[in-house]
Write a protein that holds these residues in place. Structure first.
Motif, PDB file in Angstrom:
ATOM      1  N   SER A 295       0.836  -1.203   0.000  1.00  0.00           N
ATOM      2  CA  SER A 295       0.000   0.000   0.000  1.00  0.00           C
ATOM      3  C   SER A 295       0.872   1.255   0.000  1.00  0.00           C
ATOM      4  CB  SER A 295      -0.929   0.007   1.215  1.00  0.00           C
ATOM      5  OG  SER A 295      -0.172  -0.044   2.424  1.00  0.00           O
ATOM      6  N   PHE A 296       2.035   1.177   0.663  1.00  0.00           N
ATOM      7  CA  PHE A 296       2.961   2.310   0.660  1.00  0.00           C
ATOM      8  C   PHE A 296       3.456   2.588  -0.753  1.00  0.00           C
ATOM      9  CE2 PHE A 296       7.271   4.003   0.771  1.00  0.00           C
ATOM     10  CZ  PHE A 296       7.141   5.086   1.631  1.00  0.00           C
ATOM     11  N   CYS A 297       3.848   1.538  -1.459  1.00  0.00           N
ATOM     12  CA  CYS A 297       4.326   1.691  -2.835  1.00  0.00           C
ATOM     13  C   CYS A 297       3.215   2.186  -3.754  1.00  0.00           C
ATOM     14  CB  CYS A 297       4.886   0.368  -3.349  1.00  0.00           C
ATOM     15  SG  CYS A 297       6.434  -0.124  -2.573  1.00  0.00           S
ATOM     16  N   LEU A 298       2.009   1.690  -3.543  1.00  0.00           N
ATOM     17  CA  LEU A 298       0.867   2.119  -4.355  1.00  0.00           C
ATOM     18  C   LEU A 298       0.648   3.618  -4.214  1.00  0.00           C
ATOM     19  CD1 LEU A 298      -1.630   1.511  -6.106  1.00  0.00           C
ATOM     20  CD2 LEU A 298      -2.874   1.011  -3.984  1.00  0.00           C
ATOM     21  N   GLN A 299       0.687   4.089  -2.982  1.00  0.00           N
ATOM     22  CA  GLN A 299       0.457   5.509  -2.719  1.00  0.00           C
ATOM     23  C   GLN A 299       1.503   6.373  -3.420  1.00  0.00           C
ATOM     24  OE1 GLN A 299       0.563   6.479   1.445  1.00  0.00           O
ATOM     25  NE2 GLN A 299       0.762   8.668   1.073  1.00  0.00           N
ATOM     26  N   HIS A 300       2.767   6.006  -3.311  1.00  0.00           N
ATOM     27  CA  HIS A 300       3.824   6.848  -3.870  1.00  0.00           C
ATOM     28  C   HIS A 300       3.981   6.663  -5.368  1.00  0.00           C
ATOM     29  CE1 HIS A 300       5.300   8.662  -0.166  1.00  0.00           C
ATOM     30  NE2 HIS A 300       5.008   7.522   0.418  1.00  0.00           N
ATOM     31  N   ALA A 301       3.598   5.513  -5.887  1.00  0.00           N
ATOM     32  CA  ALA A 301       3.604   5.337  -7.336  1.00  0.00           C
ATOM     33  C   ALA A 301       2.505   6.174  -7.966  1.00  0.00           C
ATOM     34  CB  ALA A 301       3.423   3.862  -7.686  1.00  0.00           C
ATOM     35  N   ARG A 302       1.332   6.194  -7.343  1.00  0.00           N
ATOM     36  CA  ARG A 302       0.221   6.996  -7.871  1.00  0.00           C
ATOM     37  C   ARG A 302       0.568   8.484  -7.901  1.00  0.00           C
ATOM     38  NH1 ARG A 302      -5.058   4.259  -4.865  1.00  0.00           N
ATOM     39  NH2 ARG A 302      -5.562   2.766  -6.529  1.00  0.00           N
ATOM     40  N   LYS A 303       1.381   8.914  -6.966  1.00  0.00           N
ATOM     41  CA  LYS A 303       1.772  10.321  -6.921  1.00  0.00           C
ATOM     42  C   LYS A 303       2.440  10.747  -8.229  1.00  0.00           C
ATOM     43  CE  LYS A 303       5.470  11.726  -4.771  1.00  0.00           C
ATOM     44  NZ  LYS A 303       6.477  12.090  -3.741  1.00  0.00           N
ATOM     45  N   HIS A 304       3.167   9.831  -8.862  1.00  0.00           N
ATOM     46  CA  HIS A 304       3.857  10.136 -10.111  1.00  0.00           C
ATOM     47  C   HIS A 304       3.038   9.737 -11.336  1.00  0.00           C
ATOM     48  CE1 HIS A 304       7.502  11.233  -7.993  1.00  0.00           C
ATOM     49  NE2 HIS A 304       7.466  10.102  -7.317  1.00  0.00           N
ATOM     50  N   ILE A 305       2.326   8.619 -11.235  1.00  0.00           N
ATOM     51  CA  ILE A 305       1.548   8.137 -12.375  1.00  0.00           C
ATOM     52  C   ILE A 305       0.429   9.110 -12.732  1.00  0.00           C
ATOM     53  CG2 ILE A 305       0.011   6.302 -13.180  1.00  0.00           C
ATOM     54  CD1 ILE A 305       1.617   4.384 -11.369  1.00  0.00           C
TER      55      ILE A 305
END
Length: 447
Positions: A66-76
């Motif tokens: 979930s941590f990676c999802l949150q920070h990946a979405r920030k860029h995607i």
């Protein structure tokens, strides 16, 4: 008999390390070879453009946690383009399996949790979509949830801005009004190819600081309006002169008492492009009406198709000298197509006439030398150096930058670029020892 049992020890990478990895990959251009010459670049970009450059690399992280999802979405989802058949060379184009606006809106309706990550949104709306009530309602519902939006671009393909009915119903117009009145983050709006945009929609927009206008006409819905939040106005070139004339007419229109109908009381920065000498007096009208407190002036002069020596000092005098006590930054691009043309477009003469009470702090000049053309290496450069040679006159000046961009399409060698760069040792040498920071750069663009 004995058995050796091997156990694999699971180790977890701390979240702060994963965060740094994601940030590095997002900022990194994938599979890009380093340029041999950092001052050489190509005019045409890659067909697939992404912002940030490593946007697709970051996407691989979203399933890890979930941590990676949150920070990946920030860029995607930081920058999103919505529209049907968006052109090549458009940054962050929609996926190929969602080619139409209705498909893209359906995705965000299903994944509303992604909306807070969108910070820059571009809308490309055709005539049919602007009149489709159902589609407009869906677009409205998505837009008003963009709580962290900082930049909104609207392209309307020369379609008329929705009238009053659409301002009260759910539409792109009512959504824009809602965002401008409620969002403290939305500070910049771009209007492209919009016919008869209602300037009154920008009135109650306390956080709007920058407006970019391209091929767009305005009308005023009311007796008098004040766009009191706007600090920066950027005007792109207008293909149709009558559109430009109409646009300026609305902003300089006065009532029976001689007062401006539309006012921009906090305007501090103005940027524009000049492609015809007929536009020079029209821009001056706009500056005289709203430029009483201008601190930044940015302009591009592309009159290479017109006869003359490219000297526009008379116009520059009227533009700059009356604002010498407020103008802190001048950013200019001039175009050179013949060796005898003035690379500074007459700016040296204007600077020479400025008094000691000026507050100019930054001067940024770009000279664009067109394909297969030469550029003078003579007195114009020496005059520029001498104009800035008086300490007492430029006590506020902290930075001067000159960039010469040479367009290259089959030039036999780099002799022109070498000669231009050599000005640092001749005509411009004295500027490197002045109290302000001075920079000279010569770039080559392959066209």
């Amino acid at each position: 008999m004995s058995f050796v049992v091997e156990t694999t020890r699971k180790t977890s990478i701390p979240d702060d390390i994963i965060y740094e990895i994601i940030e590095i990959l997002a900022a990194e251009q994938p599979d890009t070879l380093e340029e041999d010459d950092p001052d050489t670049e190509w005019l045409w970009p890659d067909e697939e453009l992404h912002d940030p450059p490593g946007r697709l690399q970051v996407k691989k992280f979203h399933t890890l946690s979930s941590f990676c999802l949150q920070h990946a979405r920030k860029h995607i989802f930081a920058e999103v383009n919505l529209g049907t058949n968006i052109e090549k060379y458009t940054c962050n184009r929609p996926p190929k399996h969602m080619p139409r606006l209705n498909h893209q809106l359906a995705f965000f309706e299903e994944h509303k949790e992604t909306l807070p990550y969108i910070r820059r949104l571009s809308l490309d709306i055709n005539h049919f979509e602007s009149r489709n009530l159902s589609l407009q309602e869906k677009l409205h519902d998505v837009m008003v949830q963009l709580s962290n939006l900082t930049l909104l671009k609207i392209s309307f393909h020369d379609t008329a801005w929705p009238r009053s009915f659409f301002s009260t119903s759910k539409s792109v117009r009512s959504a824009l009004q809602t965002l401008l009145r409620s969002s403290q983050n939305l500070s910049e709006v771009h209007l492209c190819d919009v016919s008869n945009f209602c300037l009154s929609d920008l009135v109650d927009a306390p956080y709007l600081q920058c407006l970019y206008v391209k091929e767009t006409t305005f009308f005023v819905d009311g007796v008098k309006i004040e766009v009191n939040g706007l600090k920066k106005l950027k005007l792109h070139s207008f293909r149709k002169p009558k559109y430009f004339r109409h646009f300026v007419n609305v902003l300089v229109d006065r009532d029976g008492n001689g007062n401006l109908v539309s006012t921009l009381p906090r305007l501090k920065s103005l940027a524009f492009v000049i492609q015809s000498s007929s536009e020079l007096p029209i821009i001056l009208e706009l500056v005289n009406a709203h430029g009483g407190s201008l601190e930044e002036l940015s302009f591009e002069i592309f009159l290479n198709r017109e006869a003359g020596n490219n000297d526009h000092s008379t116009w520059l005098n009227e533009m700059i000298l009356p604002r010498k006590q407020t103008l802190q930054k001048i950013w200019m691009i001039s175009c050179v197509e013949k060796e005898e043309q003035n690379p500074f477009a007459g700016l040296c003469s204007t600077l020479e006439r400025m008094d000691e009470d000026n507050v100019l702090a930054e001067l940024d000049i770009t000279v664009q030398v067109q394909t297969d053309c030469d550029c003078t290496l003579g007195d114009e450069w020496l005059k520029f150096s001498r104009v800035l040679g008086t300490n007492r006159k430029w006590e506020h000046l902290t930075r001067v930058k000159i960039v010469v961009v040479v367009a290259d399409y089959g030039r036999p060698d780099r002799s022109l670029q070498t000669a231009l760069d050599g000005l640092r040792n001749t005509h411009l040498k004295a500027l490197f020892s002045r109290p302000f920071e001075f920079e000279l750069r010569v770039r080559t663009v392959i066209v």
